[in-house]
Write an enzyme that holds these catalytic residues in place. Sequence first.
Site, PDB file in Angstrom:
ATOM      1  N   ARG A  11      35.183  55.375  22.899  1.00  0.00           N
ATOM      2  CA  ARG A  11      35.991  54.787  21.814  1.00  0.00           C
ATOM      3  C   ARG A  11      36.850  53.641  22.349  1.00  0.00           C
ATOM      4  O   ARG A  11      36.891  52.559  21.769  1.00  0.00           O
ATOM      5  CB  ARG A  11      36.879  55.869  21.176  1.00  0.00           C
ATOM      6  CG  ARG A  11      36.143  56.819  20.258  1.00  0.00           C
ATOM      7  CD  ARG A  11      37.095  57.866  19.722  1.00  0.00           C
ATOM      8  NE  ARG A  11      37.563  58.726  20.793  1.00  0.00           N
ATOM      9  CZ  ARG A  11      37.006  59.882  21.130  1.00  0.00           C
ATOM     10  NH1 ARG A  11      35.981  60.334  20.449  1.00  0.00           N
ATOM     11  NH2 ARG A  11      37.476  60.606  22.126  1.00  0.00           N
ATOM     12  N   MET A  12      37.555  53.883  23.457  1.00  0.00           N
ATOM     13  CA  MET A  12      38.376  52.810  24.014  1.00  0.00           C
ATOM     14  C   MET A  12      37.506  51.685  24.565  1.00  0.00           C
ATOM     15  O   MET A  12      37.886  50.513  24.506  1.00  0.00           O
ATOM     16  CB  MET A  12      39.318  53.358  25.111  1.00  0.00           C
ATOM     17  CG  MET A  12      40.575  54.033  24.576  1.00  0.00           C
ATOM     18  SD  MET A  12      41.528  52.984  23.449  1.00  0.00           S
ATOM     19  CE  MET A  12      41.900  51.587  24.483  1.00  0.00           C
ATOM     20  N   THR A  71      43.559  58.961  31.488  1.00  0.00           N
ATOM     21  CA  THR A  71      44.610  59.974  31.655  1.00  0.00           C
ATOM     22  C   THR A  71      44.013  61.247  32.257  1.00  0.00           C
ATOM     23  O   THR A  71      42.797  61.374  32.379  1.00  0.00           O
ATOM     24  CB  THR A  71      45.276  60.306  30.301  1.00  0.00           C
ATOM     25  OG1 THR A  71      44.285  60.836  29.416  1.00  0.00           O
ATOM     26  CG2 THR A  71      45.898  59.063  29.677  1.00  0.00           C
ATOM     27  N   PHE A  96      49.255  51.938  27.229  1.00  0.00           N
ATOM     28  CA  PHE A  96      49.348  50.476  27.261  1.00  0.00           C
ATOM     29  C   PHE A  96      49.918  49.907  25.956  1.00  0.00           C
ATOM     30  O   PHE A  96      49.731  48.731  25.674  1.00  0.00           O
ATOM     31  CB  PHE A  96      47.981  49.865  27.583  1.00  0.00           C
ATOM     32  CG  PHE A  96      47.667  49.866  29.063  1.00  0.00           C
ATOM     33  CD1 PHE A  96      48.241  48.927  29.903  1.00  0.00           C
ATOM     34  CD2 PHE A  96      46.824  50.823  29.619  1.00  0.00           C
ATOM     35  CE1 PHE A  96      47.971  48.925  31.268  1.00  0.00           C
ATOM     36  CE2 PHE A  96      46.545  50.834  30.982  1.00  0.00           C
ATOM     37  CZ  PHE A  96      47.125  49.887  31.816  1.00  0.00           C
ATOM     38  N   HIS A 125      47.593  64.178  19.024  1.00  0.00           N
ATOM     39  CA  HIS A 125      46.432  63.303  19.265  1.00  0.00           C
ATOM     40  C   HIS A 125      45.218  63.847  18.524  1.00  0.00           C
ATOM     41  O   HIS A 125      45.198  65.016  18.133  1.00  0.00           O
ATOM     42  CB  HIS A 125      46.109  63.227  20.765  1.00  0.00           C
ATOM     43  CG  HIS A 125      47.022  62.319  21.532  1.00  0.00           C
ATOM     44  ND1 HIS A 125      48.217  62.742  22.057  1.00  0.00           N
ATOM     45  CD2 HIS A 125      46.915  61.003  21.859  1.00  0.00           C
ATOM     46  CE1 HIS A 125      48.812  61.731  22.673  1.00  0.00           C
ATOM     47  NE2 HIS A 125      48.051  60.663  22.570  1.00  0.00           N
ATOM     48  N   LYS A 129      40.605  64.730  22.135  1.00  0.00           N
ATOM     49  CA  LYS A 129      41.312  64.436  23.394  1.00  0.00           C
ATOM     50  C   LYS A 129      41.204  65.618  24.343  1.00  0.00           C
ATOM     51  O   LYS A 129      41.420  66.769  23.955  1.00  0.00           O
ATOM     52  CB  LYS A 129      42.782  64.110  23.110  1.00  0.00           C
ATOM     53  CG  LYS A 129      43.534  63.677  24.365  1.00  0.00           C
ATOM     54  CD  LYS A 129      44.880  63.060  24.037  1.00  0.00           C
ATOM     55  CE  LYS A 129      45.684  62.729  25.289  1.00  0.00           C
ATOM     56  NZ  LYS A 129      45.072  61.674  26.096  1.00  0.00           N
ATOM     57  N   GLY A 135      49.115  62.041  28.882  1.00  0.00           N
ATOM     58  CA  GLY A 135      49.692  61.243  29.977  1.00  0.00           C
ATOM     59  C   GLY A 135      50.985  60.577  29.525  1.00  0.00           C
ATOM     60  O   GLY A 135      51.939  60.441  30.306  1.00  0.00           O
TER      61      GLY A 135
HETATM   62  P1  NAD Z   1      35.827  58.761  24.970  1.00  0.00           P
HETATM   63  O1  NAD Z   1      35.457  60.179  25.237  1.00  0.00           O
HETATM   64  O2  NAD Z   1      35.487  58.171  23.646  1.00  0.00           O
HETATM   65  O3  NAD Z   1      35.203  57.801  26.097  1.00  0.00           O
HETATM   66  C1  NAD Z   1      35.117  58.152  27.456  1.00  0.00           C
HETATM   67  C2  NAD Z   1      33.899  57.456  28.033  1.00  0.00           C
HETATM   68  O4  NAD Z   1      33.873  57.730  29.447  1.00  0.00           O
HETATM   69  C3  NAD Z   1      32.591  57.992  27.437  1.00  0.00           C
HETATM   70  O5  NAD Z   1      31.738  56.925  27.060  1.00  0.00           O
HETATM   71  C4  NAD Z   1      31.997  58.819  28.572  1.00  0.00           C
HETATM   72  O6  NAD Z   1      30.569  58.852  28.551  1.00  0.00           O
HETATM   73  C5  NAD Z   1      32.525  58.054  29.779  1.00  0.00           C
HETATM   74  N1  NAD Z   1      32.473  58.877  31.000  1.00  0.00           N
HETATM   75  C6  NAD Z   1      32.755  60.186  31.113  1.00  0.00           C
HETATM   76  N2  NAD Z   1      32.567  60.600  32.389  1.00  0.00           N
HETATM   77  C7  NAD Z   1      32.152  59.509  33.075  1.00  0.00           C
HETATM   78  C8  NAD Z   1      31.771  59.296  34.429  1.00  0.00           C
HETATM   79  N3  NAD Z   1      31.813  60.291  35.345  1.00  0.00           N
HETATM   80  N4  NAD Z   1      31.380  58.038  34.800  1.00  0.00           N
HETATM   81  C9  NAD Z   1      31.354  57.034  33.903  1.00  0.00           C
HETATM   82  N5  NAD Z   1      31.691  57.175  32.597  1.00  0.00           N
HETATM   83  C10 NAD Z   1      32.079  58.403  32.199  1.00  0.00           C
HETATM   84  O7  NAD Z   1      37.408  58.687  25.231  1.00  0.00           O
HETATM   85  P2  NAD Z   1      38.411  57.529  24.784  1.00  0.00           P
HETATM   86  O8  NAD Z   1      39.139  57.941  23.559  1.00  0.00           O
HETATM   87  O9  NAD Z   1      37.701  56.207  24.845  1.00  0.00           O
HETATM   88  O10 NAD Z   1      39.486  57.606  25.973  1.00  0.00           O
HETATM   89  C11 NAD Z   1      39.089  57.317  27.303  1.00  0.00           C
HETATM   90  C12 NAD Z   1      40.274  57.556  28.244  1.00  0.00           C
HETATM   91  O11 NAD Z   1      41.315  56.621  27.954  1.00  0.00           O
HETATM   92  C13 NAD Z   1      40.904  58.945  28.135  1.00  0.00           C
HETATM   93  O12 NAD Z   1      41.295  59.362  29.420  1.00  0.00           O
HETATM   94  C14 NAD Z   1      42.106  58.688  27.253  1.00  0.00           C
HETATM   95  O13 NAD Z   1      43.119  59.659  27.398  1.00  0.00           O
HETATM   96  C15 NAD Z   1      42.519  57.340  27.792  1.00  0.00           C
HETATM   97  N6  NAD Z   1      43.379  56.548  26.925  1.00  0.00           N
HETATM   98  C16 NAD Z   1      44.363  55.860  27.539  1.00  0.00           C
HETATM   99  C17 NAD Z   1      45.176  55.029  26.815  1.00  0.00           C
HETATM  100  C18 NAD Z   1      46.223  54.234  27.541  1.00  0.00           C
HETATM  101  O14 NAD Z   1      46.914  53.432  26.882  1.00  0.00           O
HETATM  102  N7  NAD Z   1      46.367  54.395  28.848  1.00  0.00           N
HETATM  103  C19 NAD Z   1      45.003  54.896  25.433  1.00  0.00           C
HETATM  104  C20 NAD Z   1      43.963  55.608  24.824  1.00  0.00           C
HETATM  105  C21 NAD Z   1      43.138  56.428  25.591  1.00  0.00           C
END
Ligand code: NAD
Length: 217
Positions: A11-12, A71, A96, A125, A129, A135
């Site tokens: 998603r991100m 996170t 962020f 959330h 999640k 985080g």
């Molecule tokens: P998501 O589950 O939609 O996407 C995660 C992606 O990572 C998936 O495409 C998955 O296949 C991939 N992935 C998983 N294991 C992997 C590996 N070993 N190697 C490579 N790719 C791998 O999740 P999301 O909602 O996109 O969130 C992703 C991360 O970002 C989470 O940790 C979330 O908490 C974090 N996040 C951080 C912020 C921020 O501002 N810091 C904001 C939103 C989300």
Amino acid sequence: MRYGLVGASGRMGGEIRKAFASHELCYTLDIGGETCEGTPEVMVDFSLPSALGATLDAVRRFSCALVLGTTGITPEQMDEVRYAARTSAVVQSFNFAAGVTLFKMILREFGPLFADWDAEMSETHHSRKKDAPSGTAILLREALGRDCPTHSLRMGGVPGDHTVFFANEGEVFTLTHRAISRSVFALGALRAAEFAAGAKPGFYSFEEVLTCGRKTS
Ligand code: NAD
């Protein structure tokens, strides 16, 4: 700016592609494998903690900067990230959104005024999640600098709500941040990536990015 994206199918990952539309995506990594069409100047990782080893390998391979938004990473993994920051510019934040950085600064500055009030936090959330507490809850707790029981709700499609409650016998005082859309995190990551691409090696918070690289604490 040429950038790489870890968690490219998530998603991100989708939000990052939109926010970074004026930049060139030349490397992707997800569980399906990697694609490489050039040398990224910045690697952006929004994935899972299990991807971190591969991300740091790629950062070393390309000698590039890193923006890390994933996170749930462990203290040991954070040590590895700090080690990488000896040779690469690394911007790491569990959130962020600019408003959460302001929230953190407000808690650090004014939290001590509530020293004799009870303090608790709630965070909500989306139901997919993986980590709890978030985080962001951890970074807000650190900014408050005191014990603060935290309650995690996982429901619907909520991008991220955080509330700190202070209460004494006669009053309740709350501070809330609500992310209305995930795109806000991607726009913050873009700001961090543009900063990191021109920064000296080192470990930077998003607060330092927003305050132009000045160390604020
Ligand atoms: P998501 O589950 O939609 O996407 C995660 C992606 O990572 C998936 O495409 C998955 O296949 C991939 N992935 C998983 N294991 C992997 C590996 N070993 N190697 C490579 N790719 C791998 O999740 P999301 O909602 O996109 O969130 C992703 C991360 O970002 C989470 O940790 C979330 O908490 C974090 N996040 C951080 C912020 C921020 O501002 N810091 C904001 C939103 C989300």
